[in-house]
Write a protein that holds these residues in place. Sequence first.
Motif, PDB file in Angstrom:
ATOM      1  N   THR A 276       0.811  -1.218   0.000  1.00  0.00           N
ATOM      2  CA  THR A 276       0.000   0.000   0.000  1.00  0.00           C
ATOM      3  C   THR A 276       0.839   1.260   0.000  1.00  0.00           C
ATOM      4  OG1 THR A 276      -0.078  -0.054   2.432  1.00  0.00           O
ATOM      5  CG2 THR A 276      -1.846  -1.182   1.223  1.00  0.00           C
ATOM      6  N   PRO A 281      -5.129   5.406   1.549  1.00  0.00           N
ATOM      7  CA  PRO A 281      -5.679   4.350   2.395  1.00  0.00           C
ATOM      8  C   PRO A 281      -7.137   4.080   2.059  1.00  0.00           C
ATOM      9  CG  PRO A 281      -5.461   6.398   3.624  1.00  0.00           C
ATOM     10  CD  PRO A 281      -4.803   6.630   2.292  1.00  0.00           C
ATOM     11  N   ALA A 282      -7.527   2.845   2.147  1.00  0.00           N
ATOM     12  CA  ALA A 282      -8.904   2.467   1.867  1.00  0.00           C
ATOM     13  C   ALA A 282      -9.817   2.934   2.986  1.00  0.00           C
ATOM     14  CB  ALA A 282      -8.993   0.950   1.707  1.00  0.00           C
ATOM     15  N   SER A 283     -11.084   3.261   2.642  1.00  0.00           N
ATOM     16  CA  SER A 283     -12.049   3.726   3.634  1.00  0.00           C
ATOM     17  C   SER A 283     -12.413   2.574   4.554  1.00  0.00           C
ATOM     18  CB  SER A 283     -13.293   4.251   2.927  1.00  0.00           C
ATOM     19  OG  SER A 283     -12.961   5.319   2.073  1.00  0.00           O
ATOM     20  N   PRO A 284     -12.427   2.817   5.880  1.00  0.00           N
ATOM     21  CA  PRO A 284     -12.777   1.737   6.801  1.00  0.00           C
ATOM     22  C   PRO A 284     -14.244   1.377   6.685  1.00  0.00           C
ATOM     23  CG  PRO A 284     -12.533   3.800   7.979  1.00  0.00           C
ATOM     24  CD  PRO A 284     -12.113   4.074   6.568  1.00  0.00           C
ATOM     25  N   SER A 285     -14.565   0.160   6.982  1.00  0.00           N
ATOM     26  CA  SER A 285     -15.944  -0.305   6.935  1.00  0.00           C
ATOM     27  C   SER A 285     -16.731   0.261   8.116  1.00  0.00           C
ATOM     28  CB  SER A 285     -15.966  -1.836   6.977  1.00  0.00           C
ATOM     29  OG  SER A 285     -15.390  -2.295   8.194  1.00  0.00           O
ATOM     30  N   GLU A 287     -18.520  -1.303  10.248  1.00  0.00           N
ATOM     31  CA  GLU A 287     -18.297  -2.128  11.432  1.00  0.00           C
ATOM     32  C   GLU A 287     -16.999  -1.757  12.133  1.00  0.00           C
ATOM     33  OE1 GLU A 287     -18.911  -3.185   8.462  1.00  0.00           O
ATOM     34  OE2 GLU A 287     -20.931  -4.059   8.551  1.00  0.00           O
ATOM     35  N   LEU A 288     -15.968  -1.448  11.349  1.00  0.00           N
ATOM     36  CA  LEU A 288     -14.688  -1.056  11.938  1.00  0.00           C
ATOM     37  C   LEU A 288     -14.796   0.293  12.642  1.00  0.00           C
ATOM     38  CD1 LEU A 288     -11.713  -1.781  12.284  1.00  0.00           C
ATOM     39  CD2 LEU A 288     -11.235  -0.629  10.118  1.00  0.00           C
ATOM     40  N   VAL A 289     -15.562   1.222  12.057  1.00  0.00           N
ATOM     41  CA  VAL A 289     -15.757   2.522  12.698  1.00  0.00           C
ATOM     42  C   VAL A 289     -16.495   2.364  14.029  1.00  0.00           C
ATOM     43  CG1 VAL A 289     -16.872   4.765  12.453  1.00  0.00           C
ATOM     44  CG2 VAL A 289     -15.694   3.744  10.504  1.00  0.00           C
ATOM     45  N   ASP A 290     -17.556   1.555  14.046  1.00  0.00           N
ATOM     46  CA  ASP A 290     -18.300   1.341  15.291  1.00  0.00           C
ATOM     47  C   ASP A 290     -17.416   0.697  16.356  1.00  0.00           C
ATOM     48  OD1 ASP A 290     -20.476   2.384  14.004  1.00  0.00           O
ATOM     49  OD2 ASP A 290     -21.354   0.423  13.489  1.00  0.00           O
ATOM     50  N   ALA A 292     -14.201   0.989  16.601  1.00  0.00           N
ATOM     51  CA  ALA A 292     -13.253   1.997  17.072  1.00  0.00           C
ATOM     52  C   ALA A 292     -13.897   2.939  18.068  1.00  0.00           C
ATOM     53  CB  ALA A 292     -12.689   2.769  15.868  1.00  0.00           C
TER      54      ALA A 292
END
Length: 469
Positions: A276, A281-285, A287-290, A292
């Motif tokens: 990479t 960077p790829a946008s987080p999903s 579910e990953l944001v929640d 965090a």
Amino acid sequence: MSFAEMFPGETAAALADRAANPVPLPAAKRSAWADLGEVLAAPLAGAAQGVNESLRVLGRLGNARAIQDPNAPRAGPLPWMDETSGMRDAREASRATGEAAFKSSDEALRRGADYWKPDPMTAGWATNFLHDAGRMVTKFAGYSLFGGAPAAIAGTGLDEGGTSYLNLRDQGVDATTAAKVGTVHGLVTAASAGIAPVGSTPLRSAILVGLSGPGAFMAEAALSREILQGADYPQLAATFDPFDSLGLALSLVPGAAIAAGVHGARARAASRAEPTAGKPPASPSPELVDAAHVQLQRDLVEAGNLGRIDDPASGVVHQRALDEARAALDEGRPVELPTRVADEARAAPALAHLDEQLRAADVPRLADEARADEPQFGTEPMPVTEAERMAAPVVAPADASQARAPLQRALDVTRERPDLPVRLEDDGSPATPASDLVRTEAQRASQEAREAITATQAAIECFLKFGVQ
């Protein structure tokens, strides 16, 4: 009478000299397209020659391994059985057949290698260079399949040494002398290629190859010439010229081929290790944001817990206190904090920081700001506001007879007679209107209430942030 009849001896001598020293025919004229086609085909012809040479060397090595002493004792088909005469005759017949097949294949590979060699009458410098370069690169690439750069270096060195040995044997050189010259050539080829991976960057490898390649070729040519001259092969010794321009240029090929392969492999490994790098960077999903957010809230709660880390009850009490404080603030009722058990070592820095903040608070400035927010009263009757009623002393329901506090009674009187003069001191000073007096007392009570609210909010904030009561 002709000249030949007049001088028969001289005529015979002239004809004999012409037969012994024929005049070479002029070279056939070639078109530019034919020369270009020969140059473009040179690498492919060199690759074909290299394949034939490698197969011939490998065949010789395999045959040498298969040859055994015919006088050595032979075992039978089983460990306790001896070889019979019939088995011995069959083995000898097979040996003769195998040797004939080997000689036939070896001769075919030799003719194949000679077939792909460039024509010495027409090939130019560029054709010879591309031809030999293609031959060497093909060998390096082929042996690298068996183990990367180490296999390419060792395999090509042995292959070139064996090829040089076989070429000299084909020209009538004895086995000992051919082995010496072949060993020198194989070692120099391996050393010229092995110097390339030492450089950590392509530029450093290029410098090493440029310095070592020509020097190694000159040393090899001088040593091989000495070996052949010492063995009484002056014609072959003359073909080894340390200053040959084609040989000097070809001496760079082994190192360049290995350097290209090594640094190419290093670049591919680096790109796989950092796939990479240089990309957004790829946008987080979601579910990953929640997850965090949950982890962040948990970290904030744990950061304010001043209890012992190894005490589960401390964490439960801390979380319950936060929940009760939030509920009280949402409902508008006073916050009552439960008893906390804090670790003195962890609580001491937080208490010191809180004490420092309280000492640094500018109380007069806060009072001025609160006073500036007070409404300006005129001479008209002052209505009794809810804030004024809240600022008045609160009595318990049991003292209902004393419910009307002095300030409340003063407010009632002021509403009926705002200009009523009131003298607080009996020292001859002028009387003060009742409305002004009540306004002053109301401002003072309101200021005290504001300061109390500010202190309560500061305490709640400190508790939520540091877990300190």
